[in-house]
Design a protein around this motif. Structure first.
Motif, mmCIF file in Angstrom:
data_model
loop_
_atom_site.group_PDB
_atom_site.id
_atom_site.type_symbol
_atom_site.label_atom_id
_atom_site.label_comp_id
_atom_site.label_asym_id
_atom_site.label_seq_id
_atom_site.Cartn_x
_atom_site.Cartn_y
_atom_site.Cartn_z
ATOM 1 N N ALA A 1 34.255 -35.040 83.591
ATOM 2 C CA ALA A 1 35.243 -34.051 83.155
ATOM 3 C C ALA A 1 36.625 -34.385 83.707
ATOM 4 C CB ALA A 1 34.812 -32.655 83.593
ATOM 5 N N VAL A 2 36.691 -34.846 84.961
ATOM 6 C CA VAL A 2 37.970 -35.248 85.557
ATOM 7 C C VAL A 2 38.540 -36.449 84.808
ATOM 8 C CG1 VAL A 2 39.058 -36.184 87.641
ATOM 9 C CG2 VAL A 2 37.408 -34.305 87.823
ATOM 10 N N VAL A 3 37.672 -37.399 84.459
ATOM 11 C CA VAL A 3 38.121 -38.595 83.736
ATOM 12 C C VAL A 3 38.703 -38.214 82.376
ATOM 13 C CG1 VAL A 3 37.272 -40.626 82.503
ATOM 14 C CG2 VAL A 3 36.638 -40.266 84.886
ATOM 15 N N VAL A 4 37.956 -37.444 81.604
ATOM 16 C CA VAL A 4 38.413 -37.078 80.262
ATOM 17 C C VAL A 4 39.699 -36.258 80.329
ATOM 18 C CG1 VAL A 4 37.811 -35.818 78.162
ATOM 19 C CG2 VAL A 4 36.084 -37.185 79.318
ATOM 20 N N THR A 5 39.765 -35.307 81.259
ATOM 21 C CA THR A 5 40.975 -34.494 81.412
ATOM 22 C C THR A 5 42.171 -35.359 81.796
ATOM 23 O OG1 THR A 5 39.614 -32.613 82.106
ATOM 24 C CG2 THR A 5 41.962 -32.500 82.577
ATOM 25 N N VAL B 1 28.378 -20.795 74.886
ATOM 26 C CA VAL B 1 29.818 -21.004 74.729
ATOM 27 C C VAL B 1 30.085 -22.217 73.831
ATOM 28 C CG1 VAL B 1 31.935 -21.655 75.951
ATOM 29 C CG2 VAL B 1 30.462 -19.871 76.875
ATOM 30 N N ILE B 2 29.292 -23.267 73.990
ATOM 31 C CA ILE B 2 29.429 -24.440 73.124
ATOM 32 C C ILE B 2 29.188 -24.057 71.667
ATOM 33 C CG2 ILE B 2 28.301 -26.616 72.494
ATOM 34 C CD1 ILE B 2 27.971 -27.156 75.488
ATOM 35 N N ALA B 3 28.132 -23.288 71.412
ATOM 36 C CA ALA B 3 27.847 -22.851 70.049
ATOM 37 C C ALA B 3 28.982 -21.987 69.502
ATOM 38 C CB ALA B 3 26.531 -22.076 70.024
ATOM 39 N N ALA B 4 29.491 -21.078 70.339
ATOM 40 C CA ALA B 4 30.596 -20.219 69.891
ATOM 41 C C ALA B 4 31.848 -21.042 69.603
ATOM 42 C CB ALA B 4 30.884 -19.166 70.952
ATOM 43 N N LEU C 1 37.140 -33.070 75.117
ATOM 44 C CA LEU C 1 37.617 -32.466 76.362
ATOM 45 C C LEU C 1 36.976 -31.099 76.590
ATOM 46 C CD1 LEU C 1 39.534 -32.229 78.794
ATOM 47 C CD2 LEU C 1 41.276 -31.377 77.219
ATOM 48 N N LEU C 2 36.964 -30.261 75.567
ATOM 49 C CA LEU C 2 36.371 -28.929 75.702
ATOM 50 C C LEU C 2 34.874 -29.022 75.991
ATOM 51 C CD1 LEU C 2 38.173 -27.071 72.763
ATOM 52 C CD2 LEU C 2 38.575 -26.774 75.206
ATOM 53 N N MET C 3 34.192 -29.896 75.280
ATOM 54 C CA MET C 3 32.740 -29.975 75.418
ATOM 55 C C MET C 3 32.320 -30.491 76.792
ATOM 56 S SD MET C 3 31.323 -28.698 72.869
ATOM 57 C CE MET C 3 31.627 -28.199 71.178
ATOM 58 N N VAL C 4 33.034 -31.476 77.323
ATOM 59 C CA VAL C 4 32.628 -31.999 78.636
ATOM 60 C C VAL C 4 32.894 -30.973 79.737
ATOM 61 C CG1 VAL C 4 32.967 -34.390 77.904
ATOM 62 C CG2 VAL C 4 34.834 -33.177 79.042
ATOM 63 N N LEU C 5 33.897 -30.128 79.551
ATOM 64 C CA LEU C 5 34.120 -29.052 80.515
ATOM 65 C C LEU C 5 32.976 -28.045 80.468
ATOM 66 C CD1 LEU C 5 37.963 -28.418 80.067
ATOM 67 C CD2 LEU C 5 36.825 -29.601 81.949
ATOM 68 N N TYR C 6 32.490 -27.736 79.280
ATOM 69 C CA TYR C 6 31.359 -26.811 79.155
ATOM 70 C C TYR C 6 30.074 -27.437 79.695
ATOM 71 C CZ TYR C 6 34.522 -24.489 75.821
ATOM 72 O OH TYR C 6 35.593 -23.880 75.231
ATOM 73 N N ALA D 1 20.984 -32.550 76.158
ATOM 74 C CA ALA D 1 20.878 -33.987 76.423
ATOM 75 C C ALA D 1 21.552 -34.806 75.333
ATOM 76 C CB ALA D 1 19.403 -34.372 76.548
ATOM 77 N N VAL D 2 21.406 -34.368 74.084
ATOM 78 C CA VAL D 2 22.060 -35.070 72.977
ATOM 79 C C VAL D 2 23.578 -34.982 73.114
ATOM 80 C CG1 VAL D 2 22.427 -35.037 70.476
ATOM 81 C CG2 VAL D 2 20.121 -34.797 71.399
ATOM 82 N N LEU D 3 24.075 -33.818 73.522
ATOM 83 C CA LEU D 3 25.515 -33.678 73.752
ATOM 84 C C LEU D 3 25.983 -34.617 74.868
ATOM 85 C CD1 LEU D 3 25.869 -29.790 73.582
ATOM 86 C CD2 LEU D 3 26.648 -31.428 71.877
ATOM 87 N N ARG D 4 25.207 -34.702 75.935
ATOM 88 C CA ARG D 4 25.565 -35.588 77.050
ATOM 89 C C ARG D 4 25.591 -37.045 76.590
ATOM 90 N NH1 ARG D 4 20.991 -36.160 79.497
ATOM 91 N NH2 ARG D 4 20.879 -38.399 79.058
ATOM 92 N N ILE D 5 24.538 -37.461 75.925
ATOM 93 C CA ILE D 5 24.450 -38.855 75.470
ATOM 94 C C ILE D 5 25.548 -39.146 74.447
ATOM 95 C CG2 ILE D 5 23.015 -40.513 74.242
ATOM 96 C CD1 ILE D 5 20.575 -39.013 75.416
ATOM 97 N N GLY D 6 25.739 -38.218 73.504
ATOM 98 C CA GLY D 6 26.709 -38.448 72.440
ATOM 99 C C GLY D 6 28.134 -38.551 72.943
ATOM 100 N N TYR D 7 28.553 -37.605 73.781
ATOM 101 C CA TYR D 7 29.936 -37.631 74.252
ATOM 102 C C TYR D 7 30.159 -38.719 75.289
ATOM 103 C CZ TYR D 7 30.749 -33.415 71.609
ATOM 104 O OH TYR D 7 30.880 -32.519 70.581
ATOM 105 N N GLY D 8 29.140 -39.011 76.096
ATOM 106 C CA GLY D 8 29.262 -40.137 77.012
ATOM 107 C C GLY D 8 29.433 -41.446 76.271
ATOM 108 N N PHE D 9 28.641 -41.631 75.212
ATOM 109 C CA PHE D 9 28.740 -42.857 74.418
ATOM 110 C C PHE D 9 30.071 -42.939 73.682
ATOM 111 C CE2 PHE D 9 28.295 -44.829 70.213
ATOM 112 C CZ PHE D 9 27.975 -46.121 70.591
ATOM 113 N N LEU D 10 30.508 -41.823 73.090
ATOM 114 C CA LEU D 10 31.769 -41.838 72.342
ATOM 115 C C LEU D 10 32.949 -42.189 73.244
ATOM 116 C CD1 LEU D 10 31.500 -38.740 69.953
ATOM 117 C CD2 LEU D 10 31.573 -41.150 69.295
#
Length: 350
Positions: free
Chosen positions: A109-113, A196-199, A131-136, A23-32
């Motif tokens: 993901a389509v928007v960012v790509t 995969v995100i952690a890796a 870009l990588l994170m929103v795909l994951y 959820a933090v990843l979603r909120i953070g990347y959406g906001f950024l």
């Protein structure tokens, strides 16, 4: 070995991991990305639109060679571009809020790509990481916590709307099997996505640290001196000049940066990761302030948040609720004037 394999399968199949981190990843990347689009709003046509020096025709020629694609190059119309830009802003906001997250995550993901591919020569490390994170995140259950979807689920449960109509035994058994299979697939995809995100983050830090080790500027501690004196990385020249005066501190910062990046993948399974994450936070804040790379720093800070356990975010949520209730209670108490401090009308008249 069989025991470890069984433990790993149990971890992947039984329950979703790191729901709050997702959820933090979603909120953070959406906001950024929302902030990024709004910041570049006055220059949108020059960067991504038909008025860009890198024209849609040139972009399409590059796509034929690289295999990239972008919805922005489907038409050269300015009106079409404005519709796409507005849709991108709305999609970023909805993804951040967690509304219909399964579908909106695909749109995001389509928007960012599309925006990344349209201005491929104007991107930096922050854009690529987002870009990588929103795909994951498309395959994760990032809307289960701190989202409008989670709020809607709670409201339905409290209203008793989850009660299903009676079915015959065969239909009920089939539906239960289908539901269990669906939950298993969602759990496996989510867990694999988070791993995969952690890796990805570990690979990023490890490769960056090993690359720095090979450079003479990092070896002798002068890399930050040269970075602070590059015009393109001087948002505040005066501040850069002041920082450049402290040679010893800059050398220590160089060595500490390399040490943290190389050691990061090896400290994730112990308590040492917390001070490492804290120091990395300070490093990224410094990059944002001194080198003028807020998008890159923000993307890295959000990525680091994936390594904090759910119990940390639950404790953070409890602290936030107590703080809000305390503030609300204090305001309510302040709004009540004690009767003893207000003289009666007859006393004032006398």
């Amino acid at each position: 070995m069989p025991v470890r394999i069984g433990t790993l399968l149990t971890l992947l199949l039984e329950r979703p991991i790191s729901l709050y981190a997702a959820a933090v990843l979603r909120i953070g990347y959406g906001f950024l990305y929302l902030a990024f689009l709004l910041r570049e709003f006055p220059h949108r046509n020059d960067i991504w639109g038909p008025g860009s020096p890198w024209t849609p025709a040139l972009a399409r020629q590059l796509f034929d060679q690289t295999g990239w694609a972008s919805i922005l190059t489907l038409s050269d119309s300015r009106a079409y571009f404005e519709v796409c830009y507005t849709a991108a802003v709305v999609t970023s906001a909805l993804f951040m809020l967690g509304w219909r997250t399964r579908a909106v995550s695909v749109l995001f993901a389509v928007v960012v790509t599309s925006f990344h591919a349209r201005a491929i020569y104007l991107t930096d490390g922050g854009d690529t990481l987002i870009l990588l994170m929103v795909l994951y995140l498309v395959v994760t259950a990032c809307g289960r916590r701190w989202s409008l979807d989670a709020r809607r689920t709670r409201l339905r449960a409290s209203a008793g709307k989850t009660v299903q109509p009676p079915l015959d035994q065969a239909s009920g058994e089939l539906r239960r099997h289908l539901r269990d299979a669906r939950l298993s697939v969602i759990t496996v995809l989510h867990n694999c996505g988070m791993l995969v995100i952690a890796a990805q983050v570990c690979f990023l830090y490890g490769s960056a640290g090993l690359y720095k080790v090979q450079g003479a500027a990092w070896d002798n501690g002068t890399a930050l001196h040269y970075a602070l004196n590059l015009d393109v990385f001087q948002p505040w020249p005066g501040l850069s000049a002041v920082a450049d005066e402290h040679d010893v501190l800059l050398a220590i910062a160089c060595y500490l940066t390399v040490l943290l990046q190389v050691a990061f993948p090896f400290v994730l399974f112990g308590r040492l990761k917390y001070p490492v994450l804290a120091m990395l936070l300070g490093m990224h804040v410094g990059i944002a302030v001194f080198l003028g790379l807020p998008l890159f720093s923000g993307a890295m800070i959000v990525a680091d948040a994936a390594f904090l356990p759910d119990r940390f975010y639950r404790a953070l949520g409890r602290l936030w609720r107590r703080t809000v209730r305390g503030s609300a209670g204090g305001m309510a108490d302040a709004s009540r004037t004690p009767r003893a401090l207000v003289p009666a009308q007859s006393e004032r008249a006398g």
